[in-house]
Write an enzyme that holds these catalytic residues in place. Structure first.
Site, short mmCIF file in Angstrom:
data_model
loop_
_atom_site.label_atom_id
_atom_site.label_comp_id
_atom_site.label_asym_id
_atom_site.label_seq_id
_atom_site.Cartn_x
_atom_site.Cartn_y
_atom_site.Cartn_z
N CYS A 73 -7.45 13.91 35.10
CA CYS A 73 -7.49 14.89 36.20
C CYS A 73 -6.15 14.92 36.94
O CYS A 73 -5.42 13.93 36.96
CB CYS A 73 -8.56 14.50 37.21
SG CYS A 73 -10.24 14.56 36.61
N GLU A 75 -5.60 14.81 40.09
CA GLU A 75 -5.50 13.86 41.21
C GLU A 75 -4.99 12.50 40.75
O GLU A 75 -4.16 11.89 41.39
CB GLU A 75 -6.88 13.67 41.87
CG GLU A 75 -7.42 14.88 42.57
CD GLU A 75 -8.27 15.77 41.68
OE1 GLU A 75 -7.93 15.93 40.49
OE2 GLU A 75 -9.26 16.33 42.18
N CYS A 115 -11.72 9.92 40.25
CA CYS A 115 -10.51 10.19 41.05
C CYS A 115 -10.68 9.63 42.46
O CYS A 115 -9.77 9.03 43.02
CB CYS A 115 -10.22 11.69 41.11
SG CYS A 115 -9.50 12.31 39.58
#
Ligand code: THU
Length: 162
Positions: A73, A75, A115
């Site tokens: 991801c 993030e 995350c």
């Protein structure tokens, strides 16, 4: 029996112009980061901008892989990059935004649990809250004072110690 309640408070804004200049700048950087996403499988492009204590901004975007779970991801790409390049700088703020090839993303997207867990480690490392700014490609903007707003019961380093 006792009830344990954790309240979460988010602020909702309808225009980017209602944000502080620091928040606005970071959200614009996150929008720029979307352009570097590699998302040929989901066609869902996520951009993340991380503001550090020394005013450096580190960008990240989702990076997918043909072996699907190997992708990461936006993030975590961003926060791990910040940790690797500026290990002594506390994280002040993160902005996250997304765009799809298939439909308009008109609502803020929430970070996934993995995350949030990763981000919370940096709050604890520096003992300093990380502010969040979330927006889709347009529409309402949500801000939060800490990753705790989204993950009130994080797994904590101390759990690993006897
Ligand atoms: N994704 C992110 O980058 N951040 C999120 O907060 C949610 C999901 C990515 C992972 C994958 O590349 C794509 O979005 C679809 O799940």
């Amino acid at each position: 029996m006792e009830l344990i309640k954790k309240e979460i408070t988010l602020k909702k804004y309808s225009s980017i112009d209602d944000l502080s200049s620091e928040e606005k700048n970071l959200l614009i950087k996150a929008r720029e980061a979307i352009k570097t996403a590699y998302a040929p499988y989901s066609k869902f492009h996520v951009g993340c901008a991380v503001l550090l204590q020394n005013d450096e901004i580190v960008l990240g975007s989702n990076q997918e892989n043909s072996a699907y779970p190997s992708g990461l991801c936006a993030e975590r790409v961003a926060i791990f990059s910040a940790g690797a390049n500026f290990p002594n700088q506390a994280v002040k703020m993160m902005a996250i935004t997304a765009q799809s090839d298939d439909y308009p993303v008109t609502r803020p997207i929430a970070s996934c649990g993995a995350c949030l867990q990763s981000i919370s480690e940096y709050e604890m490392k520096f003992n300093s809250p990380i502010q969040f700014i979330l927006q889709g490609e347009n529409g309402d903007i949500y801000t939060a004072e800490s990753v705790k707003s989204f993950l009130p019961f994080t797994f904590f380093l101390n759990e690993l110690k006897k």
